[in-house]
Design a protein around this motif. Structure first.
Motif, PDB file in Angstrom:
ATOM      1  N   GLN A 177      99.412  -7.283  22.374  1.00 11.24           N
ATOM      2  CA  GLN A 177      99.431  -8.188  23.447  1.00 11.24           C
ATOM      3  C   GLN A 177     100.559  -9.657  22.820  1.00 11.24           C
ATOM      4  N   ARG A 178     100.005  -9.981  21.711  1.00 13.64           N
ATOM      5  CA  ARG A 178     100.770 -11.265  21.394  1.00 13.64           C
ATOM      6  C   ARG A 178     102.177 -11.158  21.082  1.00 13.64           C
ATOM      7  N   GLU A 179     102.705 -10.095  20.520  1.00 10.37           N
ATOM      8  CA  GLU A 179     103.893  -9.557  20.136  1.00 10.37           C
ATOM      9  C   GLU A 179     104.782  -9.709  21.548  1.00 10.37           C
ATOM     10  N   LEU A 180     104.203  -8.756  22.364  1.00  9.17           N
ATOM     11  CA  LEU A 180     105.070  -8.378  23.737  1.00  9.17           C
ATOM     12  C   LEU A 180     105.278  -9.755  24.553  1.00  9.17           C
ATOM     13  N   ASN A 181     104.180 -10.783  24.583  1.00  8.88           N
ATOM     14  CA  ASN A 181     104.374 -12.227  25.015  1.00  8.88           C
ATOM     15  C   ASN A 181     105.410 -12.659  24.267  1.00  8.88           C
ATOM     16  N   TRP A 182     105.415 -12.862  23.051  1.00  9.78           N
ATOM     17  CA  TRP A 182     106.781 -13.439  22.548  1.00  9.78           C
ATOM     18  C   TRP A 182     107.802 -12.963  22.790  1.00  9.78           C
ATOM     19  N   ILE A 183     108.121 -11.755  22.859  1.00  9.40           N
ATOM     20  CA  ILE A 183     109.206 -10.803  22.800  1.00  9.40           C
ATOM     21  C   ILE A 183     109.817 -11.178  24.522  1.00  9.40           C
ATOM     22  N   CYS A 184     108.941 -10.974  25.327  1.00 18.87           N
ATOM     23  CA  CYS A 184     109.288 -11.526  26.755  1.00 18.87           C
ATOM     24  C   CYS A 184     109.796 -12.815  26.929  1.00 18.87           C
ATOM     25  N   ARG A 185     109.302 -13.865  26.284  1.00 21.05           N
ATOM     26  CA  ARG A 185     109.516 -15.258  26.233  1.00 21.05           C
ATOM     27  C   ARG A 185     111.231 -15.367  25.381  1.00 21.05           C
ATOM     28  N   TRP A 186     111.170 -14.704  24.299  1.00 19.39           N
ATOM     29  CA  TRP A 186     112.479 -14.530  23.770  1.00 19.39           C
ATOM     30  C   TRP A 186     113.550 -14.118  24.256  1.00 19.39           C
ATOM     31  N   ALA A 187     113.227 -12.948  25.107  1.00 17.77           N
ATOM     32  CA  ALA A 187     114.621 -12.371  25.764  1.00 17.77           C
ATOM     33  C   ALA A 187     114.987 -13.383  26.794  1.00 17.77           C
ATOM     34  N   GLN A 188     114.311 -13.953  27.516  1.00 18.75           N
ATOM     35  CA  GLN A 188     114.689 -15.024  28.270  1.00 18.75           C
ATOM     36  C   GLN A 188     115.488 -16.059  27.648  1.00 18.75           C
ATOM     37  N   ARG A 189     114.910 -16.384  26.532  1.00 21.79           N
ATOM     38  CA  ARG A 189     115.729 -17.354  25.638  1.00 21.79           C
ATOM     39  C   ARG A 189     117.126 -16.851  25.054  1.00 21.79           C
ATOM     40  N   PHE A 190     117.316 -15.636  24.757  1.00 21.40           N
ATOM     41  CA  PHE A 190     118.506 -15.186  24.194  1.00 21.40           C
ATOM     42  C   PHE A 190     119.249 -14.384  25.112  1.00 21.40           C
ATOM     43  N   ALA A 191     118.929 -14.186  26.279  1.00 17.93           N
ATOM     44  CA  ALA A 191     119.728 -13.594  27.335  1.00 17.93           C
ATOM     45  C   ALA A 191     121.086 -13.913  27.559  1.00 17.93           C
ATOM     46  N   PRO A 192     121.380 -15.209  27.446  1.00 22.51           N
ATOM     47  CA  PRO A 192     122.914 -15.805  27.585  1.00 22.51           C
ATOM     48  C   PRO A 192     123.757 -15.427  26.479  1.00 22.51           C
ATOM     49  N   TYR A 193     123.191 -14.987  25.397  1.00 19.42           N
ATOM     50  CA  TYR A 193     123.930 -14.458  24.348  1.00 19.42           C
ATOM     51  C   TYR A 193     124.480 -13.356  24.499  1.00 19.42           C
ATOM     52  N   CYS A 194     124.183 -12.428  25.174  1.00 15.48           N
ATOM     53  CA  CYS A 194     124.454 -11.051  25.511  1.00 15.48           C
ATOM     54  C   CYS A 194     125.390 -10.701  26.717  1.00 15.48           C
ATOM     55  N   ILE A 195     126.090  -9.805  26.964  1.00 20.97           N
ATOM     56  CA  ILE A 195     126.960  -9.504  28.022  1.00 20.97           C
ATOM     57  C   ILE A 195     126.836  -7.976  28.271  1.00 20.97           C
ATOM     58  N   MET A 196     127.075  -7.592  29.459  1.00 20.35           N
ATOM     59  CA  MET A 196     127.107  -6.155  29.730  1.00 20.35           C
ATOM     60  C   MET A 196     128.519  -5.973  30.496  1.00 20.35           C
ATOM     61  N   GLN A 197     129.230  -5.302  29.406  1.00 18.67           N
ATOM     62  CA  GLN A 197     130.640  -4.908  29.805  1.00 18.67           C
ATOM     63  C   GLN A 197     130.846  -3.688  30.524  1.00 18.67           C
ATOM     64  N   SER A 198     131.867  -3.723  31.506  1.00 19.62           N
ATOM     65  CA  SER A 198     132.299  -2.748  32.305  1.00 19.62           C
ATOM     66  C   SER A 198     133.237  -2.046  31.789  1.00 19.62           C
ATOM     67  N   THR A 199     133.972  -2.711  30.817  1.00 15.10           N
ATOM     68  CA  THR A 199     135.231  -2.293  30.285  1.00 15.10           C
ATOM     69  C   THR A 199     135.409  -2.679  28.882  1.00 15.10           C
ATOM     70  N   TRP A 200     135.900  -1.717  27.778  1.00 17.16           N
ATOM     71  CA  TRP A 200     135.976  -2.236  26.287  1.00 17.16           C
ATOM     72  C   TRP A 200     137.001  -1.337  25.722  1.00 17.16           C
ATOM     73  N   GLU A 201     137.456  -1.865  24.644  1.00 14.75           N
ATOM     74  CA  GLU A 201     138.764  -1.538  24.140  1.00 14.75           C
ATOM     75  C   GLU A 201     138.718  -0.024  23.403  1.00 14.75           C
ATOM     76  N   LYS A 202     137.527   0.131  22.745  1.00 14.49           N
ATOM     77  CA  LYS A 202     137.338   1.378  22.060  1.00 14.49           C
ATOM     78  C   LYS A 202     135.731   1.793  22.276  1.00 14.49           C
ATOM     79  N   ASP A 203     135.713   3.189  22.135  1.00 17.53           N
ATOM     80  CA  ASP A 203     134.112   3.664  22.146  1.00 17.53           C
ATOM     81  C   ASP A 203     133.455   3.387  20.646  1.00 17.53           C
ATOM     82  N   ASP A 204     132.464   2.980  20.716  1.00 14.24           N
ATOM     83  CA  ASP A 204     131.445   2.848  19.790  1.00 14.24           C
ATOM     84  C   ASP A 204     130.096   3.469  19.826  1.00 14.24           C
ATOM     85  N   ALA A 205     130.194   4.836  19.467  1.00 11.86           N
ATOM     86  CA  ALA A 205     129.011   5.529  19.457  1.00 11.86           C
ATOM     87  C   ALA A 205     127.917   4.866  19.011  1.00 11.86           C
TER      88      ALA A 205
END
Length: 536
Positions: free
Chosen positions: A204-232
């Motif tokens: 319970q405690r870990e998931l609460n922290w994770i949900c909060r941190w996901a909000q905190r860190f989401a701006p540092y991630c992106i979802m790409q629709s195109t990218w230069e090379k395939d990375d498996a």
């Protein structure tokens, strides 16, 4: 207050709704929850216009979040079976999140309202994605399989935000602890981040922290629709599928796929870990006032690869396999099954004192510390009251098993040490529970990570000026070095025993001292550590 068909469609002003919200403090959580559900389900049938409906929704968000937390705390501590008493509570919580997301979605349908109201579309999209995501998180919290279509609903809301051109538009969100703002795609990414963390393996405690941190860190991630090379090794997302991110190597490249990029987040996590080493507190880094060291740092380290780097390739491939496994969760029972004999402390005579002398008088002298093997350890374990459950194998690898149990059995918890004997094995091994999840039909699924090596039991006690000859020994386990798996020799101790450089006395035929060096794993009832022998 009794549940009634009233849906508050007779409320005709924002102030009347606010008064209803203010009066909730006189009710208990269950009554407040029922009132909020009826209020939301009746809101869109009310005579209020879109602008006023939105004002009501925004006024209710903080109250709804608080009440939902109170309700979900009833089942978040342990995996929730479908037929349990709190199953209805889960359904109620999900119903309210669903009603909230639906209310925001309908306000944006059909271009309702004025041009000024259409400027609220980014907010409507962000709230809709956020609360559809909360439905999925609630199932994570209850350790229940997500219902069919839950992920597709979130994907559809994200696609609509993209088509409307508002996915990157940040809106004010007072409930976002760090940024006080969030865009629709950040709400979407935050959910994807939570899903990457093995949520069914979190307490319970870990998931609460994770949900909060996901909000905190989401701006540092992106979802790409195109990218230069395939990375498996990268994570990808097929928006037509009913799940979150998956390794591209697993699902393959597909038309319209999105690629997750978290390399900026990796740098953020590394910087935070460096700050921890300098003594910076988690709260000052925006992780939360309730985050404590070193648990906070350990959790953040475990998130570094899935969040910031890439999909870790499976070190050992999984293979489908039929068969059963026997599992014991009780410490002394595990010791009996591993060693085939009862654990008797080497200093039994000193700790028993006069009771030992009376036994000698009554039953005759016998060799001190003599340990007699039992004919059938499993029969003896059951006779002594230890439970041994049967679990069916779903698949397995060298490092562990994915199991299922369709019947009721002994209680099992995350990160717990268990003894496990596969159907094709003749000895009990040590394992740690990595995750738990209930299927809709009540089947309990579990992931068991094996601790490398064949275990043996050992008597262990502390040393020091305050430890005398009467200090009792407790049972521990030794695991040998496995060079092929790059696994060092370790000792498994009762929970809370590990302290770096602590000196322990071991006894398994002869007495010796060891110094604990590095913590390898810490579970709910055990510490696993490397050690070095002390040469006297």
């Amino acid at each position: 207050m009794t549940d009634s068909p009233q849906t508050y469609t007779d409320l005709r002003s924002v102030e009347q709704y606010r008064k209803l919200l203010r009066n909730l403090h006189t009710l208990n959580a269950t009554e407040s929850h029922a009132t909020l559900v009826r209020m939301l389900e009746g809101l869109l049938a009310s005579p209020l216009g879109p602008e006023e409906q939105l004002e009501v929704l925004e006024s209710a968000r903080q109250t709804i979040t608080f009440v939902q937390h109170e309700m979900s705390s009833r089942y978040a501590a342990h995996p929730l079976p479908p037929d349990s008493a709190e199953d209805a509570t889960l359904r109620q919580v999900v119903r309210l999140w669903t009603a909230l997301s639906t209310a925001y979605a309908r306000l944006s349908e059909g271009g309702s309202g004025t041009d000024e109201f259409r400027a609220q579309w980014p907010l409507l999209a962000q709230r809709r994605i956020q609360y559809l995501g909360q439905v999925i998180i609630e199932y994570f919290r209850a350790h229940r399989a997500e219902p069919p279509g839950a992920w597709k609903s979130v994907h559809a809301a994200f696609i609509e935000a993209e088509r409307a051109g508002v996915s990157h538009s940040r809106v004010i969100d007072p409930l976002n602890n760090t940024w006080k703002a969030q865009s629709p795609d950040e709400a979407y990414i935050a959910l994807l981040l939570v899903d990457l963390t093995n949520p069914y393996g979190r307490n319970q405690r870990e998931l609460n922290w994770i949900c909060r941190w996901a909000q905190r860190f989401a701006p540092y991630c992106i979802m790409q629709s195109t990218w230069e090379k395939d990375d498996a090794r990268a994570y990808g997302l097929d928006l037509s599928e009913d799940h979150g991110l998956r390794p591209i190597a697993l699902i393959g490249s597909r038309p319209g796929m999105r690629r997750f990029d978290g390399h900026r987040l990796a740098a953020q996590i590394k910087a935070m870990l460096a700050e921890f080493k300098q003594g910076t507190t988690p709260a000052s880094l925006g992780l939360g006032d309730d985050c404590s060291q070193p648990a906070c740092a350990r959790l953040l380290v475990s998130l570094y690869r899935p969040w910031g780097m890439s999909a870790a390739g499976r070190r050992f491939p999984r293979r489908s396999k039929k068969g059963s496994n026997k599992i014991c969760t009780e410490w002394d029972g595990i010791g009996l099954l591993v060693s085939g004999q009862e654990f008797i402390p080497p200093n039994r005579r000193q700790t028993m004192g006069s009771r030992y002398d009376m036994n000698v008088i009554t039953f005759g002298a016998r060799v001190d510390n003599e340990v007699m093997p039992v004919m059938d350890p499993e029969v003896e374990a059951v006779r002594r009251g230890y439970n041994i459950d049967e679990w069916a194998t779903v698949d397995h690898s060298v490092s562990g098993f994915r199991l299922q149990r369709k019947h009721a059995g002994q209680r099992i918890e995350h990160h717990q040490l268990v003894g496990i004997k596969p159907s094709d094995g003749n000895q009990y091994l040590l394992g740690q529970v990595s995750w738990l999840m209930y299927e809709p039909d009540g089947t309990l699924m579990a992931g068991i990570h094996l601790l490398a090596g064949l275990p043996s039991t050992v008597a262990v006690r502390g040393t020091g000026v305050n430890v005398g000859s009467h200090e009792p020994y407790l049972q521990g386990f030794l695991l040998p070095e496995i060079t092929a798996m790059r696994a060092p020799a370790t000792i498994v101790l009762p929970g809370g025993w590990f302290h770096a450089d602590r000196v322990l006395e071991l006894h398994n035929g002869a007495s010796r001292q060891v110094r604990l060096t590095t913590l390898v794993a810490r579970g709910t009832n055990f510490d696993q550590a490397t050690y070095e022998n002390i040469v006297s």
